[in-house]
Each structure stands twice: as C-alpha cells, then as structure tokens.
Design a protein around this motif. Structure first.
Motif, short mmCIF file in Angstrom:
data_model
loop_
_atom_site.label_atom_id
_atom_site.label_comp_id
_atom_site.label_asym_id
_atom_site.label_seq_id
_atom_site.Cartn_x
_atom_site.Cartn_y
_atom_site.Cartn_z
N ILE A 83 0.89 -1.15 0.00
CA ILE A 83 0.00 0.00 0.00
C ILE A 83 0.93 1.21 0.00
CG2 ILE A 83 -1.90 1.19 1.13
CD1 ILE A 83 -2.51 -1.74 0.22
N ALA A 84 0.83 2.05 -1.01
CA ALA A 84 1.82 3.10 -1.23
C ALA A 84 1.32 4.49 -0.92
CB ALA A 84 2.33 3.03 -2.66
N ASP A 85 2.13 5.20 -0.15
CA ASP A 85 1.95 6.62 0.09
C ASP A 85 2.63 7.36 -1.06
OD1 ASP A 85 1.33 9.01 1.31
OD2 ASP A 85 2.78 8.82 2.92
N ALA A 86 2.42 8.65 -1.17
CA ALA A 86 2.99 9.44 -2.26
C ALA A 86 4.52 9.38 -2.30
CB ALA A 86 2.55 10.90 -2.14
N SER A 87 5.16 9.20 -1.16
CA SER A 87 6.62 9.20 -1.12
C SER A 87 7.24 8.14 -2.03
CB SER A 87 7.12 9.02 0.32
OG SER A 87 6.62 7.82 0.88
N LEU A 88 6.58 7.00 -2.19
CA LEU A 88 7.11 5.95 -3.06
C LEU A 88 7.27 6.46 -4.49
CD1 LEU A 88 7.86 2.90 -3.41
CD2 LEU A 88 5.49 2.59 -4.13
N PHE A 89 6.29 7.19 -4.97
CA PHE A 89 6.30 7.67 -6.36
C PHE A 89 7.18 8.91 -6.52
CE2 PHE A 89 2.03 5.95 -5.34
CZ PHE A 89 2.23 4.70 -5.91
N ILE A 90 7.23 9.73 -5.48
CA ILE A 90 8.03 10.96 -5.54
C ILE A 90 9.52 10.64 -5.62
CG2 ILE A 90 8.72 13.02 -4.22
CD1 ILE A 90 5.73 13.08 -3.23
N GLU B 199 -0.88 -10.67 3.60
CA GLU B 199 0.35 -10.02 4.03
C GLU B 199 0.50 -8.71 3.25
OE1 GLU B 199 5.07 -10.99 4.69
OE2 GLU B 199 3.73 -12.54 3.94
N THR B 200 0.62 -7.64 3.99
CA THR B 200 0.63 -6.30 3.41
C THR B 200 1.70 -5.45 4.07
OG1 THR B 200 -1.76 -6.44 3.06
CG2 THR B 200 -0.80 -4.25 3.01
N ILE B 201 2.33 -4.60 3.27
CA ILE B 201 3.30 -3.65 3.80
C ILE B 201 2.89 -2.25 3.35
CG2 ILE B 201 5.70 -2.86 3.74
CD1 ILE B 201 6.54 -5.76 3.30
N LEU B 202 2.84 -1.34 4.29
CA LEU B 202 2.56 0.06 3.99
C LEU B 202 3.88 0.77 3.74
CD1 LEU B 202 0.79 2.58 3.83
CD2 LEU B 202 0.85 2.70 6.31
N VAL B 203 4.01 1.40 2.57
CA VAL B 203 5.25 2.10 2.21
C VAL B 203 5.03 3.59 2.41
CG1 VAL B 203 6.96 2.49 0.41
CG2 VAL B 203 5.73 0.31 0.50
N THR B 204 5.77 4.16 3.37
CA THR B 204 5.64 5.59 3.68
C THR B 204 6.88 6.08 4.40
OG1 THR B 204 4.29 7.29 4.76
CG2 THR B 204 4.43 5.16 5.87
N ASP B 205 7.19 7.35 4.23
CA ASP B 205 8.28 7.99 4.97
C ASP B 205 7.75 8.85 6.11
OD1 ASP B 205 10.37 6.89 3.53
OD2 ASP B 205 10.46 8.53 2.09
N ASP B 206 6.46 8.98 6.22
CA ASP B 206 5.83 9.83 7.23
C ASP B 206 5.86 9.13 8.59
OD1 ASP B 206 3.50 10.77 8.88
OD2 ASP B 206 3.32 12.18 7.21
N PHE B 207 6.48 9.76 9.58
CA PHE B 207 6.63 9.15 10.90
C PHE B 207 5.30 8.99 11.64
CE2 PHE B 207 11.29 10.70 11.29
CZ PHE B 207 11.71 9.63 10.52
N ALA B 208 4.38 9.94 11.50
CA ALA B 208 3.08 9.82 12.16
C ALA B 208 2.28 8.66 11.56
CB ALA B 208 2.29 11.12 12.06
N ILE B 209 2.37 8.48 10.25
CA ILE B 209 1.71 7.34 9.61
C ILE B 209 2.34 6.05 10.09
CG2 ILE B 209 1.25 6.16 7.43
CD1 ILE B 209 1.11 8.88 6.06
N GLN B 210 3.68 6.00 10.13
CA GLN B 210 4.35 4.78 10.60
C GLN B 210 3.96 4.48 12.04
OE1 GLN B 210 8.61 4.51 9.96
NE2 GLN B 210 8.46 5.60 8.02
N ASN B 211 3.95 5.49 12.89
CA ASN B 211 3.62 5.31 14.31
C ASN B 211 2.22 4.71 14.47
OD1 ASN B 211 4.57 5.76 17.08
ND2 ASN B 211 2.91 7.26 17.21
N THR B 212 1.27 5.26 13.76
CA THR B 212 -0.11 4.78 13.84
C THR B 212 -0.23 3.39 13.22
OG1 THR B 212 -0.90 7.07 13.71
CG2 THR B 212 -2.52 5.33 13.30
N ALA B 213 0.42 3.18 12.09
CA ALA B 213 0.36 1.88 11.40
C ALA B 213 0.88 0.75 12.30
CB ALA B 213 1.15 1.92 10.10
N ILE B 214 2.01 0.95 12.92
CA ILE B 214 2.59 -0.08 13.77
C ILE B 214 1.63 -0.43 14.91
CG2 ILE B 214 4.45 -0.55 15.43
CD1 ILE B 214 6.30 1.04 13.45
N GLN B 215 0.98 0.57 15.45
CA GLN B 215 0.04 0.32 16.55
C GLN B 215 -1.25 -0.35 16.07
OE1 GLN B 215 0.06 3.06 19.87
NE2 GLN B 215 1.38 4.36 18.62
N LEU B 216 -1.52 -0.26 14.78
CA LEU B 216 -2.66 -0.96 14.19
C LEU B 216 -2.28 -2.37 13.74
CD1 LEU B 216 -4.12 1.97 12.07
CD2 LEU B 216 -5.37 0.72 13.84
#
Length: 159
Positions: free
Chosen positions: A4-11, A89-106
C-alpha cells in the motif's frame, strides 16, 4: 506481496516488485509529472478506503494522539493498509513518521520509501506552556488558560 503506497514511493521513484495499491487522495497529491509517470509504470491500482476502516484508524490515532498530525490522505492510506492487512500479508510504504507510528500500533507492517523507519512507538499528550500540567487533549489549559503544546507521553521500543 501486496504494498500500500503513500505518495513518497512515487516521488522518490522507488521500484517495488509486487501488487501496489494506493488511494485517490494520494494520486491527487502527486504534482510532479515524473511521480505520476512512475505510478503509471508500476501499474498501481487506485482504490478508495472503506469508511469502517477509516473510523478504526481515527480511533487509534486519537489514542496515540497522532490524529493532529495525520491529514485526510494519511487516514485514507492507513485505512486501505488496514483493510488489506486483515486478509493478506501487506506492507505500507511511507516515509511519514506519524503514519508509521499509527500503522505499527494498528498491526500494519511498514517500510520506508527513502527515509529511515521509526525506532520507537510514541504516545503523545498535551502540556500547558504556563503551569506545566498535562492533559490528554485540548488547545487551551483548563486551569490557567495558557496554550497547550504536544509532548511525548511514552516511548515504546519497536525492536
């Protein structure tokens, strides 16, 4: 593998092997033609998030206090990652720390696109700039009327 890709992957134009999904609001964020082209070359599927998963993300972000940092697009991408992570099995691709923080807790696996991955899960609260009392939320201290600022409440090691 499903990504699942955030904009950072494409940028940053990072290539991944596997199925890649994103949400319409991420596509809207892509201003550069090169980022849009990269998304097209990767055959990315664009799907809107389901409302029930958005509500679950908002609830968790409210607990961690990341809700103030997450944009509507951030909520959408987290909801889509949560939706897929319950069935495969899914991996979220993002450089955003708030997204990572929330994702890990989910319970969502994360991978940075170009930056480093967060080392710790952070829980936040508000602290009065005047009397220094701490509160779970708000913008103004209910005791002295001074502004509240976001401060770290707790740090949990991820690994």
């Amino acid at each position: 593998m499903k990504y699942i890709a955030d904009a950072s992957l494409f940028i940053i134009r990072k290539r991944l092997e596997g199925d890649i999904v994103t949400v319409p609001s991420v596509v809207e964020e892509l201003r550069e033609e090169a980022a849009r082209t990269m998304m097209e070359l990767m055959n990315v599927r664009v799907e809107p998030p389901l409302k029930s998963f958005k509500e679950e993300v908002r609830s968790k972000a409210g607990i961690t206090r990341d809700s103030e940092e997450l944009s509507g697009t951030d909520i959408d991408i987290l909801a889509k990652a949560l939706e897929y992570s319950v069935r495969e099995e899914t991996i979220l691709v993002t450089d955003d720390f708030a997204i990572q923080n929330t994702a890990i807790q989910l319970g969502i696996r994360v991978m940075p696109a170009g930056q480093r991955k967060i080392k710790d899960i952070l829980l936040w609260e508000k602290q009065c700039t005047g009397c220094k009392r701490r509160f779970p939320e708000g913008d103004i201290c209910p005791v002295c009327g001074s502004p509240l600022k976001k401060v770290r409440k707790k740090k949990i090691r991820t690994g």
